[in-house]
Design a protein around this motif. Structure first.
Motif, short mmCIF file in Angstrom:
data_model
loop_
_atom_site.label_atom_id
_atom_site.label_comp_id
_atom_site.label_asym_id
_atom_site.label_seq_id
_atom_site.Cartn_x
_atom_site.Cartn_y
_atom_site.Cartn_z
N MET A 1 38.79 28.79 21.52
CA MET A 1 38.51 27.56 20.74
C MET A 1 39.24 27.81 19.62
SD MET A 1 34.94 25.69 20.36
CE MET A 1 35.50 24.16 21.55
N ASP A 2 40.03 26.59 18.90
CA ASP A 2 40.49 26.61 17.68
C ASP A 2 39.76 25.89 16.59
OD1 ASP A 2 41.21 24.25 17.83
OD2 ASP A 2 43.51 24.85 17.99
N GLU A 3 39.98 26.01 15.22
CA GLU A 3 39.25 25.12 14.37
C GLU A 3 38.97 23.85 14.63
OE1 GLU A 3 41.69 27.49 13.58
OE2 GLU A 3 40.91 28.86 11.80
N ASP A 4 40.44 23.22 14.86
CA ASP A 4 40.51 21.83 15.14
C ASP A 4 39.78 21.31 16.50
OD1 ASP A 4 42.35 21.42 13.14
OD2 ASP A 4 44.10 21.73 14.52
N ALA A 5 39.65 22.21 17.25
CA ALA A 5 38.67 21.87 18.71
C ALA A 5 37.15 21.71 17.90
CB ALA A 5 38.96 22.65 19.76
N ASP A 65 31.91 29.96 23.65
CA ASP A 65 33.40 30.14 22.86
C ASP A 65 33.02 30.55 21.30
OD1 ASP A 65 34.71 29.00 25.06
OD2 ASP A 65 34.08 27.03 24.46
N ILE A 66 32.23 30.50 20.91
CA ILE A 66 31.61 30.45 19.50
C ILE A 66 30.49 31.66 19.17
CG2 ILE A 66 30.89 29.43 17.34
CD1 ILE A 66 31.87 26.79 18.61
N HIS A 67 30.86 32.71 18.53
CA HIS A 67 29.82 33.64 18.36
C HIS A 67 29.02 33.35 17.06
CE1 HIS A 67 28.03 37.76 18.40
NE2 HIS A 67 28.35 37.68 16.96
#
Length: 80
Positions: A1-5, A65-67
């Motif tokens: 997952m990237d910053e924009d998402a 997706d995000i730690h």
């Protein structure tokens, strides 16, 4: 997952929100984010409730997706 998402998930869930998402540690580390959200939805809410709104917007991505996130929430007036 990237910053924009990540920003898109937040902005879709919170009316009139503006989310800025960066990777503060290592640009290649896509699991740690610094998130700054400005939204009128935060007006009258405690800091805990503001953060909960963002956590709710990210949903299961926070466990998959995000730690970690470094979260800053502001009302439009506070952001000025």
């Amino acid at each position: 997952m990237d910053e924009d998402a990540v920003a898109e998930l937040i902005e879709d869930a919170l009316p009139e929100a503006q989310a800025t998402v960066t990777t503060p540690r290592d640009p290649d580390d896509d699991k740690h984010y610094a998130v700054r959200v400005v939204s009128p939805a935060f007006e009258g809410e405690s800091l805990v409730d503001q953060h909960q709104l963002v956590h709710d917007a990210l949903g299961e991505h926070l466990t998959r997706d995000i730690h970690a996130i470094e979260l800053t929430t502001l009302t439009p007036e506070e952001a000025e």
